[in-house]
Design a protein around this motif. Sequence first.
Motif, PDB file in Angstrom:
ATOM      1  N   ALA A 100       1.117  -1.191   0.301  1.00  0.00           N
ATOM      2  CA  ALA A 100      -0.697   0.375   0.129  1.00  0.00           C
ATOM      3  C   ALA A 100       1.099   1.994  -0.153  1.00  0.00           C
ATOM      4  CB  ALA A 100      -0.501  -0.161   1.231  1.00  0.00           C
ATOM      5  N   GLU A 101       1.935   1.016   0.400  1.00  0.00           N
ATOM      6  CA  GLU A 101       2.642   2.598   1.008  1.00  0.00           C
ATOM      7  C   GLU A 101       3.138   2.402  -0.372  1.00  0.00           C
ATOM      8  OE1 GLU A 101       5.691   1.877   3.739  1.00  0.00           O
ATOM      9  OE2 GLU A 101       7.077   3.165   2.712  1.00  0.00           O
ATOM     10  N   LEU A 102       3.914   1.781  -0.923  1.00  0.00           N
ATOM     11  CA  LEU A 102       4.485   1.892  -2.504  1.00  0.00           C
ATOM     12  C   LEU A 102       4.176   1.430  -3.500  1.00  0.00           C
ATOM     13  CD1 LEU A 102       8.179  -0.249  -1.290  1.00  0.00           C
ATOM     14  CD2 LEU A 102       7.352   2.577  -1.175  1.00  0.00           C
ATOM     15  N   ARG A 103       2.559   1.763  -3.407  1.00  0.00           N
ATOM     16  CA  ARG A 103       1.599   0.716  -4.334  1.00  0.00           C
ATOM     17  C   ARG A 103       2.320   0.401  -5.578  1.00  0.00           C
ATOM     18  NH1 ARG A 103       0.092   4.975  -1.515  1.00  0.00           N
ATOM     19  NH2 ARG A 103      -0.566   6.616  -2.388  1.00  0.00           N
ATOM     20  N   VAL A 104       2.026  -0.823  -4.752  1.00  0.00           N
ATOM     21  CA  VAL A 104       2.555  -2.223  -5.542  1.00  0.00           C
ATOM     22  C   VAL A 104       1.530  -3.336  -5.841  1.00  0.00           C
ATOM     23  CG1 VAL A 104       4.122  -4.287  -5.624  1.00  0.00           C
ATOM     24  CG2 VAL A 104       4.987  -2.339  -4.937  1.00  0.00           C
ATOM     25  N   PRO A 105       0.801  -3.322  -6.752  1.00  0.00           N
ATOM     26  CA  PRO A 105      -0.163  -4.061  -7.123  1.00  0.00           C
ATOM     27  C   PRO A 105      -0.215  -6.245  -6.248  1.00  0.00           C
ATOM     28  CG  PRO A 105       0.602  -3.436  -9.333  1.00  0.00           C
ATOM     29  CD  PRO A 105       1.558  -3.138  -8.294  1.00  0.00           C
ATOM     30  N   ILE A 106      -1.323  -5.945  -5.963  1.00  0.00           N
ATOM     31  CA  ILE A 106      -1.180  -7.367  -4.988  1.00  0.00           C
ATOM     32  C   ILE A 106      -2.036  -8.737  -6.005  1.00  0.00           C
ATOM     33  CG2 ILE A 106      -1.580  -8.619  -3.275  1.00  0.00           C
ATOM     34  CD1 ILE A 106      -1.011  -5.925  -1.704  1.00  0.00           C
ATOM     35  N   VAL A 107      -1.113  -9.537  -6.116  1.00  0.00           N
ATOM     36  CA  VAL A 107      -2.121 -11.103  -7.013  1.00  0.00           C
ATOM     37  C   VAL A 107      -2.432 -11.919  -5.803  1.00  0.00           C
ATOM     38  CG1 VAL A 107      -2.896 -12.518  -8.801  1.00  0.00           C
ATOM     39  CG2 VAL A 107      -1.983 -10.516  -8.770  1.00  0.00           C
ATOM     40  N   PRO A 108      -3.339 -12.383  -4.946  1.00  0.00           N
ATOM     41  CA  PRO A 108      -3.518 -13.070  -3.717  1.00  0.00           C
ATOM     42  C   PRO A 108      -3.676 -14.299  -4.848  1.00  0.00           C
ATOM     43  CG  PRO A 108      -4.942 -11.584  -3.335  1.00  0.00           C
ATOM     44  CD  PRO A 108      -4.536 -11.172  -5.130  1.00  0.00           C
ATOM     45  N   GLN A 109      -2.720 -15.282  -4.464  1.00  0.00           N
ATOM     46  CA  GLN A 109      -3.074 -16.758  -4.710  1.00  0.00           C
ATOM     47  C   GLN A 109      -2.596 -18.612  -4.174  1.00  0.00           C
ATOM     48  OE1 GLN A 109       0.833 -18.698  -7.371  1.00  0.00           O
ATOM     49  NE2 GLN A 109      -0.053 -17.453  -8.985  1.00  0.00           N
ATOM     50  N   GLY A 110      -2.982 -19.115  -4.433  1.00  0.00           N
ATOM     51  CA  GLY A 110      -3.848 -19.980  -3.501  1.00  0.00           C
ATOM     52  C   GLY A 110      -3.002 -21.469  -4.074  1.00  0.00           C
ATOM     53  N   GLY A 111      -3.848 -22.333  -4.646  1.00  0.00           N
ATOM     54  CA  GLY A 111      -3.140 -23.488  -5.667  1.00  0.00           C
ATOM     55  C   GLY A 111      -3.658 -23.628  -6.548  1.00  0.00           C
ATOM     56  N   ARG A 112      -3.761 -22.086  -7.032  1.00  0.00           N
ATOM     57  CA  ARG A 112      -3.821 -21.525  -8.823  1.00  0.00           C
ATOM     58  C   ARG A 112      -4.570 -22.159  -9.792  1.00  0.00           C
ATOM     59  NH1 ARG A 112      -0.613 -22.515 -12.611  1.00  0.00           N
ATOM     60  NH2 ARG A 112       1.094 -23.864 -11.170  1.00  0.00           N
ATOM     61  N   THR A 113      -6.283 -22.432  -9.167  1.00  0.00           N
ATOM     62  CA  THR A 113      -6.260 -23.653 -10.386  1.00  0.00           C
ATOM     63  C   THR A 113      -7.647 -23.806 -10.658  1.00  0.00           C
ATOM     64  OG1 THR A 113      -7.686 -24.914  -7.637  1.00  0.00           O
ATOM     65  CG2 THR A 113      -5.757 -26.136  -8.839  1.00  0.00           C
ATOM     66  N   GLY A 114      -7.672 -21.644 -10.442  1.00  0.00           N
ATOM     67  CA  GLY A 114      -8.650 -21.247 -11.343  1.00  0.00           C
ATOM     68  C   GLY A 114      -8.643 -21.122 -12.507  1.00  0.00           C
ATOM     69  N   VAL A 125     -10.795 -19.395 -14.472  1.00  0.00           N
ATOM     70  CA  VAL A 125     -10.614 -17.606 -15.173  1.00  0.00           C
ATOM     71  C   VAL A 125     -10.013 -16.568 -14.893  1.00  0.00           C
ATOM     72  CG1 VAL A 125     -13.560 -17.847 -14.579  1.00  0.00           C
ATOM     73  CG2 VAL A 125     -12.091 -17.019 -12.774  1.00  0.00           C
ATOM     74  N   LEU A 126      -8.156 -16.968 -14.253  1.00  0.00           N
ATOM     75  CA  LEU A 126      -7.523 -16.079 -14.966  1.00  0.00           C
ATOM     76  C   LEU A 126      -7.830 -15.364 -13.563  1.00  0.00           C
ATOM     77  CD1 LEU A 126      -6.369 -15.573 -17.969  1.00  0.00           C
ATOM     78  CD2 LEU A 126      -6.032 -17.086 -16.834  1.00  0.00           C
ATOM     79  N   GLY A 127      -8.200 -15.380 -12.520  1.00  0.00           N
ATOM     80  CA  GLY A 127      -7.679 -14.531 -11.231  1.00  0.00           C
ATOM     81  C   GLY A 127      -6.919 -14.240 -10.413  1.00  0.00           C
ATOM     82  N   SER A 128      -5.976 -15.648 -10.250  1.00  0.00           N
ATOM     83  CA  SER A 128      -4.791 -16.107  -9.548  1.00  0.00           C
ATOM     84  C   SER A 128      -3.092 -15.538 -10.340  1.00  0.00           C
ATOM     85  CB  SER A 128      -5.248 -17.565  -8.604  1.00  0.00           C
ATOM     86  OG  SER A 128      -4.649 -18.176  -9.527  1.00  0.00           O
ATOM     87  N   VAL A 129      -3.075 -15.223 -11.009  1.00  0.00           N
ATOM     88  CA  VAL A 129      -2.066 -14.635 -12.250  1.00  0.00           C
ATOM     89  C   VAL A 129      -2.067 -13.359 -12.113  1.00  0.00           C
ATOM     90  CG1 VAL A 129      -2.086 -17.244 -13.334  1.00  0.00           C
ATOM     91  CG2 VAL A 129      -3.287 -15.886 -13.987  1.00  0.00           C
ATOM     92  N   PRO A 130      -0.892 -13.309 -12.475  1.00  0.00           N
ATOM     93  CA  PRO A 130      -1.188 -10.984 -12.551  1.00  0.00           C
ATOM     94  C   PRO A 130      -1.044 -11.208 -14.079  1.00  0.00           C
ATOM     95  CG  PRO A 130       1.179 -12.511 -12.530  1.00  0.00           C
ATOM     96  CD  PRO A 130       0.167 -12.993 -12.154  1.00  0.00           C
ATOM     97  N   ASP A 131      -1.304  -9.781 -14.449  1.00  0.00           N
ATOM     98  CA  ASP A 131      -1.019  -9.495 -16.068  1.00  0.00           C
ATOM     99  C   ASP A 131       0.044  -9.777 -16.194  1.00  0.00           C
ATOM    100  OD1 ASP A 131      -0.159  -6.964 -14.796  1.00  0.00           O
ATOM    101  OD2 ASP A 131      -2.196  -5.951 -14.851  1.00  0.00           O
ATOM    102  N   LEU A 135       1.192 -12.562  -3.921  1.00  0.00           N
ATOM    103  CA  LEU A 135       0.978 -13.103  -2.499  1.00  0.00           C
ATOM    104  C   LEU A 135       1.112 -14.818  -2.539  1.00  0.00           C
ATOM    105  CD1 LEU A 135       1.497 -10.928   0.634  1.00  0.00           C
ATOM    106  CD2 LEU A 135      -0.517 -11.256  -0.179  1.00  0.00           C
ATOM    107  N   SER A 136       1.724 -15.861  -2.676  1.00  0.00           N
ATOM    108  CA  SER A 136       1.102 -17.389  -2.442  1.00  0.00           C
ATOM    109  C   SER A 136       0.675 -17.167  -1.276  1.00  0.00           C
ATOM    110  CB  SER A 136       2.476 -17.216  -2.934  1.00  0.00           C
ATOM    111  OG  SER A 136       1.924 -19.450  -2.658  1.00  0.00           O
TER     112      SER A 136
END
Lengths: 469, 469
Positions: B60-74, B76-82, B90-91
């Motif tokens: 938040a301080e450095l304005r770095v976008p965060i992509v939370p990720q679990g087992g990466r089995t989604g 709809v491309l929800g858990s991988v970065p662009d 963020l695993s």
Amino acid sequence: MTDGFIERCSAIVGPTNVLVDEHDTAPYLTDWRGRFTGRARAVVRPASTAEVAAVVRLCAELRVPIVPQGGRTGLVLGSVPDAAGDAVVLSLRRLNRIRTVDTFNRTMTVEAGCILQDIQRAAVDHGMLFPLSLAAEGSCTIGGNLSTNAGGTGVLRYGNTRELCLGLEVVTAQGEVWDALRGLRKDNTGYDLRDLYVGAEGTLGVITAAVLKLFPQPKAAITALVALATPRDALALLKLVEGECGPTLTGYELMSDVSLRLVASHFPDLPKPFPERYPQYALLELSSHESEAHGVALLERAIERALEDGLAQDAVVATSIAQSRALWAIREHIPLAQAAAGKNIKHDISVPISRIADFIETTDAQLEADYPGVQVVCFGHLGDGNLHYNVAPPEGIRHDDFLAEQGPINRIVHDSVAAHGGSISAEHGIGALKRDELPRYKSPVELQLMRAIKAALDPLGIMNPGKIL
Amino acid sequence: MTDGFIERCSAIVGPTNVLVDEHDTAPYLTDWRGRFTGRARAVVRPASTAEVAAVVRLCAELRVPIVPQGGRTGLVLGSVPDAAGDAVVLSLRRLNRIRTVDTFNRTMTVEAGCILQDIQRAAVDHGMLFPLSLAAEGSCTIGGNLSTNAGGTGVLRYGNTRELCLGLEVVTAQGEVWDALRGLRKDNTGYDLRDLYVGAEGTLGVITAAVLKLFPQPKAAITALVALATPRDALALLKLVEGECGPTLTGYELMSDVSLRLVASHFPDLPKPFPERYPQYALLELSSHESEAHGVALLERAIERALEDGLAQDAVVATSIAQSRALWAIREHIPLAQAAAGKNIKHDISVPISRIADFIETTDAQLEADYPGVQVVCFGHLGDGNLHYNVAPPEGIRHDDFLAEQGPINRIVHDSVAAHGGSISAEHGIGALKRDELPRYKSPVELQLMRAIKAALDPLGIMNPGKIL
């Protein structure tokens, strides 16, 4: 005031549906238990979603606070205006159509002003069950049930009102209509706005209609009363019966001996289920989709095991509808007996089911230490972790005098609830009644999140101000 | 970049848990089906809620976008970065403790990185059931299940992941910890923040732990396959079985003959359940808390009625675990057979159950009109109104070439879904894959409400940007 509000409102809903005379508005201003009477500029009674939206737009333009109201049976002063007199009561009672029943989808689409009992009956007319059931069902509206996420006696099997709702129609605080009357069991297309409006007590928008879940109608309901030594045995019995009976268990209520004695003294004509007295009782209801014989056999087998294990002291299984009604009548007469005995200090609390016995022991002891001889009338929906833990004065102290202790007694009970990981409002909501207590039991982070939601969806702060936050 | 992000991250989670080399980060950047590979500044692997919070505060301080990720089995491309490369993945995989199991409360408190199968097993170890079950259960994490509100095969009886969650622990977009790990069935103390984070696909905050509901373990599961003439008969059979069997019905899947022929041609060793072919099949599962004999008798009675009524053409009830597995194997091999046949155009849609037959007829006809000879492989969770309606090329057209039609075919199917009051994503979510389709199927009012929530809870826009909205 000269803002033209009354005239413009009248143009929307018709002059007969804008009440301003004291005589006309009085029935809308006092809460169900008669503890508080507020004031309002007017009571407005729209007949359609479009009329609700137009009224809300007008209120937004003129900054008139809106108090949405259904059957006015709430217990936390959520649906009556405050004393300021600048708010309008928005009665949803005229939005009372059952729009559609879809038996293959097992859904019913209803308007917010439908009386709960009418919805139950419409479901039965279609051979289905709408399982929400609570004491006020003859007067409360589904809009109020949704806005307070009402609980009742069917939660163990069917969930709270939240779980019974698939879709909503909402008039936003800006007076726009959000049409999400979806009858879908699965829909993952964005944020769950539905559950945000459910339980928001009218502070984020106005629920005008909903899609409700229906269920197959069970063929038989079987009731039993089991005598127990302790609340701890009631927990063990619940676990045993759930294991044996699975989802056929649809009700599990706890009643203390104090509660039953109170009923017996005020309603001596009600039957006594056991020759002896026991410290605690569990009232069980099983619903069978097969037959009454199936349900009775299943329940008797579970109870036999409980008697063998020493968990149960005695038990009766109702073998007729009349017997079943008599057992439920005991449970339902507890609040009536309490009312007859005089005012008392009520609590609608929940804790994790596993901590119920600890909670009762600890809280009983602390109250007895501070108020020797105090009478705790404890009963409720044990299967949901929800107790009505009501406190009456020691003998010799007048009920009205004892009410002066409400603040300190609330503090003892609610602090104990918090220490046991519980909730200070299990099924009634926060309203205006518990608003000032909330900051003691919610973290600053949670309060901040709630305020951010409120500011995002109701930036003018016109929706039911002073409730919840 | 010279903002010191990597160094400060390393100070929080330890240098070995900040991955920056291409070789190390690669496994975190490609989606499950291998359709897209994104880029990231780093992959960060915190081990505790406090570490997650510290990383989010830094981002938040450095304005770095965060992509939370679990087992990466989604899906709809929800858990991988662009492709931008400025985000951090963020695993949550190292937050993998089962914190507590409470058998009296029927709850389990787990961290977000727990694998679903491990949770299922832990429940069984305690004699309970955690009913969430889906194909990826050996790899997916509960944090991902919650963030996408995963469905699966148990929804008919037990609901989506949303309904299986009582409480959450969340790191907000500001890096604060919202501790709401409540094990309560009833709690009406303010806005339902829990259900806002559930299904938000990591765009509002990071789920770090949850309290899950457990259920009594049924004593037996009974499976049957019923041959049917039409999808309409499948609806009527569902209604009949629900009426006869009530909540013992725990699964109801539809499979078309096309689906079964595909399985038979790619997996010829699988048994053929019927000597003849039929247009449709329903796979039923009953769960009995009494005994296998009880479940079999109940299911056989319902199926006999369906045969008498002419609803069912033929039926087999599995009389052994091996037979039951063989019936489920047919269902589970449909996606595998599809994969073996070549790429196809998949849809994860839902409509009201009552409109499934209409939807299939209308959509089949329109696709056939535009793409003569097109093969629709339609199967799924009929009891939830959820179909996997997959479209493969006519014979003679290569699967890869046919993928060029993805856009127009999505349009036909999703427009038909919308016309039938349905959802373009029943159980997979929106992610980046369906984001651009959303405005076509959501009203401006709903999109505006969603944007208001996003802006309120993530004002910096750092949480999983480009997903959903």
